[in-house]
Write a protein that holds these residues in place. Sequence first.
Motif, mmCIF file in Angstrom:
data_model
loop_
_atom_site.group_PDB
_atom_site.id
_atom_site.type_symbol
_atom_site.label_atom_id
_atom_site.label_comp_id
_atom_site.label_asym_id
_atom_site.label_seq_id
_atom_site.Cartn_x
_atom_site.Cartn_y
_atom_site.Cartn_z
ATOM 1 N N LEU A 69 56.557 31.616 31.134
ATOM 2 C CA LEU A 69 55.237 32.243 31.074
ATOM 3 C C LEU A 69 54.139 31.370 31.691
ATOM 4 C CD1 LEU A 69 53.324 34.473 30.246
ATOM 5 C CD2 LEU A 69 53.234 33.489 27.945
ATOM 6 N N SER A 70 54.158 30.069 31.407
ATOM 7 C CA SER A 70 53.109 29.194 31.923
ATOM 8 C C SER A 70 53.066 29.224 33.450
ATOM 9 C CB SER A 70 53.327 27.761 31.427
ATOM 10 O OG SER A 70 52.330 26.902 31.938
ATOM 11 N N ARG A 71 54.218 29.086 34.082
ATOM 12 C CA ARG A 71 54.265 29.132 35.546
ATOM 13 C C ARG A 71 53.838 30.500 36.063
ATOM 14 N NH1 ARG A 71 56.296 31.450 39.360
ATOM 15 N NH2 ARG A 71 57.470 32.756 37.895
ATOM 16 N N HIS A 72 54.271 31.559 35.368
ATOM 17 C CA HIS A 72 53.936 32.922 35.764
ATOM 18 C C HIS A 72 52.418 33.142 35.728
ATOM 19 C CE1 HIS A 72 54.620 37.231 36.325
ATOM 20 N NE2 HIS A 72 53.759 37.443 35.345
ATOM 21 N N LEU A 73 51.777 32.680 34.660
ATOM 22 C CA LEU A 73 50.325 32.850 34.559
ATOM 23 C C LEU A 73 49.597 32.086 35.660
ATOM 24 C CD1 LEU A 73 49.733 32.721 30.706
ATOM 25 C CD2 LEU A 73 49.480 34.689 32.216
ATOM 26 N N ARG A 74 50.108 30.906 35.999
ATOM 27 C CA ARG A 74 49.497 30.167 37.108
ATOM 28 C C ARG A 74 49.610 30.946 38.412
ATOM 29 N NH1 ARG A 74 51.510 25.686 34.080
ATOM 30 N NH2 ARG A 74 49.816 24.249 33.521
ATOM 31 N N GLU A 75 50.726 31.617 38.610
ATOM 32 C CA GLU A 75 50.914 32.390 39.833
ATOM 33 C C GLU A 75 49.987 33.606 39.854
ATOM 34 O OE1 GLU A 75 54.477 34.423 42.528
ATOM 35 O OE2 GLU A 75 54.886 33.854 40.436
ATOM 36 N N VAL A 76 49.945 34.338 38.750
ATOM 37 C CA VAL A 76 49.082 35.517 38.676
ATOM 38 C C VAL A 76 47.621 35.134 38.902
ATOM 39 C CG1 VAL A 76 48.194 37.325 37.147
ATOM 40 C CG2 VAL A 76 50.649 36.813 37.177
ATOM 41 N N THR A 77 47.163 34.099 38.206
ATOM 42 C CA THR A 77 45.758 33.723 38.335
ATOM 43 C C THR A 77 45.439 33.127 39.697
ATOM 44 O OG1 THR A 77 46.204 31.606 37.217
ATOM 45 C CG2 THR A 77 45.375 33.434 35.863
ATOM 46 N N THR A 78 46.407 32.521 40.356
ATOM 47 C CA THR A 78 46.166 32.009 41.714
ATOM 48 C C THR A 78 45.789 33.150 42.657
ATOM 49 O OG1 THR A 78 47.597 30.081 41.467
ATOM 50 C CG2 THR A 78 47.233 30.877 43.704
ATOM 51 N N TYR A 79 46.524 34.265 42.586
ATOM 52 C CA TYR A 79 46.210 35.416 43.442
ATOM 53 C C TYR A 79 44.876 36.056 43.047
ATOM 54 C CZ TYR A 79 50.933 35.277 45.403
ATOM 55 O OH TYR A 79 52.084 34.896 46.063
ATOM 56 N N LEU A 80 44.666 36.223 41.743
ATOM 57 C CA LEU A 80 43.422 36.855 41.292
ATOM 58 C C LEU A 80 42.208 35.981 41.602
ATOM 59 C CD1 LEU A 80 44.624 38.331 37.887
ATOM 60 C CD2 LEU A 80 44.007 39.617 39.940
ATOM 61 N N ASN A 81 42.361 34.669 41.415
ATOM 62 C CA ASN A 81 41.256 33.762 41.727
ATOM 63 C C ASN A 81 40.904 33.821 43.212
ATOM 64 O OD1 ASN A 81 41.192 32.972 39.074
ATOM 65 N ND2 ASN A 81 42.268 31.043 39.399
ATOM 66 N N ALA A 82 41.924 33.913 44.060
ATOM 67 C CA ALA A 82 41.675 34.013 45.498
ATOM 68 C C ALA A 82 40.907 35.294 45.818
ATOM 69 C CB ALA A 82 42.996 33.972 46.264
ATOM 70 N N ALA A 83 41.259 36.387 45.139
ATOM 71 C CA ALA A 83 40.554 37.648 45.370
ATOM 72 C C ALA A 83 39.091 37.547 44.950
ATOM 73 C CB ALA A 83 41.243 38.778 44.602
ATOM 74 N N ILE A 84 38.851 36.998 43.763
ATOM 75 C CA ILE A 84 37.476 36.888 43.280
ATOM 76 C C ILE A 84 36.649 35.973 44.179
ATOM 77 C CG2 ILE A 84 36.092 35.886 41.401
ATOM 78 C CD1 ILE A 84 38.109 37.177 39.470
ATOM 79 N N SER A 85 37.240 34.870 44.613
ATOM 80 C CA SER A 85 36.528 33.966 45.510
ATOM 81 C C SER A 85 36.168 34.662 46.812
ATOM 82 C CB SER A 85 37.394 32.732 45.790
ATOM 83 O OG SER A 85 36.729 31.854 46.675
ATOM 84 N N ARG A 86 37.096 35.446 47.365
ATOM 85 C CA ARG A 86 36.826 36.131 48.628
ATOM 86 C C ARG A 86 35.760 37.193 48.449
ATOM 87 N NH1 ARG A 86 36.504 33.769 52.052
ATOM 88 N NH2 ARG A 86 38.507 32.797 51.647
ATOM 89 N N PHE A 87 35.825 37.980 47.379
ATOM 90 C CA PHE A 87 34.796 38.993 47.131
ATOM 91 C C PHE A 87 33.415 38.348 46.987
ATOM 92 C CE2 PHE A 87 38.306 41.745 45.227
ATOM 93 C CZ PHE A 87 38.318 42.644 46.282
ATOM 94 N N THR A 88 33.371 37.202 46.316
ATOM 95 C CA THR A 88 32.091 36.523 46.081
ATOM 96 C C THR A 88 31.523 35.944 47.364
ATOM 97 O OG1 THR A 88 32.760 35.956 43.825
ATOM 98 C CG2 THR A 88 30.958 34.679 44.766
ATOM 99 N N ARG A 89 32.369 35.410 48.224
ATOM 100 C CA ARG A 89 31.907 34.700 49.418
ATOM 101 C C ARG A 89 31.708 35.605 50.622
ATOM 102 N NH1 ARG A 89 30.040 30.392 46.811
ATOM 103 N NH2 ARG A 89 31.666 29.261 45.686
ATOM 104 N N MET A 90 32.295 36.799 50.623
ATOM 105 C CA MET A 90 32.195 37.652 51.805
ATOM 106 C C MET A 90 30.782 38.186 51.998
ATOM 107 S SD MET A 90 33.967 41.290 50.684
ATOM 108 C CE MET A 90 35.563 40.545 50.449
ATOM 109 N N ASP A 91 30.499 38.612 53.223
ATOM 110 C CA ASP A 91 29.173 39.135 53.534
ATOM 111 C C ASP A 91 28.921 40.488 52.881
ATOM 112 O OD1 ASP A 91 28.611 36.913 55.062
ATOM 113 O OD2 ASP A 91 28.974 37.890 56.992
ATOM 114 N N ALA A 92 29.907 41.369 52.891
ATOM 115 C CA ALA A 92 29.716 42.724 52.372
ATOM 116 C C ALA A 92 29.442 42.693 50.869
ATOM 117 C CB ALA A 92 30.959 43.569 52.646
#
Length: 261
Positions: free
Chosen positions: A77-100
């Motif tokens: 579970l610990s490794r799985h949560l790190r993987e899930v949050t890595t993808y979600l964190n990347a999405a949130i960072s991109r949404f926050t930083r993008m121009d649109a």
Amino acid sequence: MSYTTLTFDVKDNIATITLNRPEAANAMNLALAKDLMQASLQCNELPEVRAVIITGAGKAFSAGGDIRSFSEQGSDLSRHLREVTTYLNAAISRFTRMDAPVIAAVNGVAAGGGMSLAIASDLVMAAESARFTMAYTKIGLVPDLSSSYFLPRMVGFKRALELTLTNRVLSAQDAYELGIVTQVIPDSELLTQANALAEQLANGPKAAFGAAKRLLHMGCNQTLETQIENESQAIANAAQTPEGIEGIAAFLEKRSPNFKG
């Protein structure tokens, strides 16, 4: 790009991302995390996308993490949560930083990671029936997906602690009064009004919106002198862009600017 857990549609310069696991209240599993990251990349890379709407299929925006799928991981579970949050964190960072600009159109419950995704968006339009709750500590977990960054900045440190420790459920109006939601909309009009706002933003100065977003985020962590220098450089750069040139010309000519060219 093919998606299995969300739908992605671009029309009239507006990208609409609909979390599409209604049978699980749009809970976030590994597949949805990967899809959301890919959708954020598409929004960032497609030049025709000038505004983004994120919403949920069915009766919920998102109930947060898919606890059932997490429980199936056993000792992994610990490794799985790190993987899930890595993808979600990347999405949130991109949404926050993008121009649109990114609009969360919150229908129904936004709990845990669902609330985090909503408040990480630039603007949050909530249906009258929407409900918000941090939910993490209720099951012995802690905030993730940027909520410990955004929530204190929105409501203040003590209120953020209170919401995190008590898991108080907020109505759409409660969330509006705390500054979490920017607009409360009748349920039947949520997507109509979200699209109207997205259309307005899609006709605006996309690059200037992005620069303004980044300035406001930086301002929380900079000294006064550093931030006003950031502003000085940003406005000087903006004045040289096609948007800046068109905006100034339109103002002087007393006409509406055409930022889309």
